[in-house]
Design a protein around this motif. Sequence first.
Motif, PDB file in Angstrom:
ATOM      1  N   LYS A   1      18.172  15.146  34.867  1.00 15.77           N
ATOM      2  CA  LYS A   1      18.381  14.180  35.946  1.00 15.77           C
ATOM      3  C   LYS A   1      19.322  13.059  35.502  1.00 15.77           C
ATOM      4  O   LYS A   1      20.088  12.536  36.309  1.00 15.77           O
ATOM      5  CB  LYS A   1      17.046  13.608  36.417  1.00 15.77           C
ATOM      6  CG  LYS A   1      16.217  14.628  37.173  1.00 15.77           C
ATOM      7  CD  LYS A   1      14.946  14.035  37.700  1.00 15.77           C
ATOM      8  CE  LYS A   1      14.142  15.097  38.443  1.00 15.77           C
ATOM      9  NZ  LYS A   1      12.907  14.555  38.987  1.00 15.77           N
TER      10      LYS A   1
ATOM     11  N   SER B   1      22.637  12.307  37.478  1.00 18.27           N
ATOM     12  CA  SER B   1      22.814  10.960  38.008  1.00 18.27           C
ATOM     13  C   SER B   1      24.127  10.343  37.551  1.00 18.27           C
ATOM     14  O   SER B   1      24.805   9.663  38.320  1.00 18.27           O
ATOM     15  CB  SER B   1      21.642  10.070  37.573  1.00 18.27           C
ATOM     16  OG  SER B   1      21.835   8.757  38.001  1.00 18.27           O
TER      17      SER B   1
ATOM     18  N   ILE C   1      17.930   7.457  39.617  1.00 21.13           N
ATOM     19  CA  ILE C   1      16.782   8.221  39.122  1.00 21.13           C
ATOM     20  C   ILE C   1      15.677   7.243  38.735  1.00 21.13           C
ATOM     21  O   ILE C   1      15.898   6.039  38.653  1.00 21.13           O
ATOM     22  CB  ILE C   1      17.148   9.116  37.922  1.00 21.13           C
ATOM     23  CG1 ILE C   1      17.684   8.278  36.757  1.00 21.13           C
ATOM     24  CG2 ILE C   1      18.112  10.200  38.333  1.00 21.13           C
ATOM     25  CD1 ILE C   1      17.874   9.055  35.477  1.00 21.13           C
TER      26      ILE C   1
END
Length: 87
Positions: free
Chosen positions: A33, A37, A44
Amino acid sequence: MSTKILPKQETTPQTSHGDGDHERFAHYADKHKITESMVTGTPIRALCGKIWVPSRDPKKYPVCPECKEIYEGLPAGGGDDKGGDKQ
């Protein structure tokens, strides 16, 4: 022209970790993530709850104590790591 007196307003200081405290630390989040991101700019959530878009070198900051405590309490995963990384 008249002058109005406003009622007294109570203010409560923010004693929890606001963005100011969170900005001084590197945070743990899912490494996939973090990468996504950084590419897309989508915010996030770190383990401690901070929501942000990773954009700086985490090695320049100490690890967030809340993230570290949560990370160390996670059960070991099935891979090389616990699935988290810091940013």
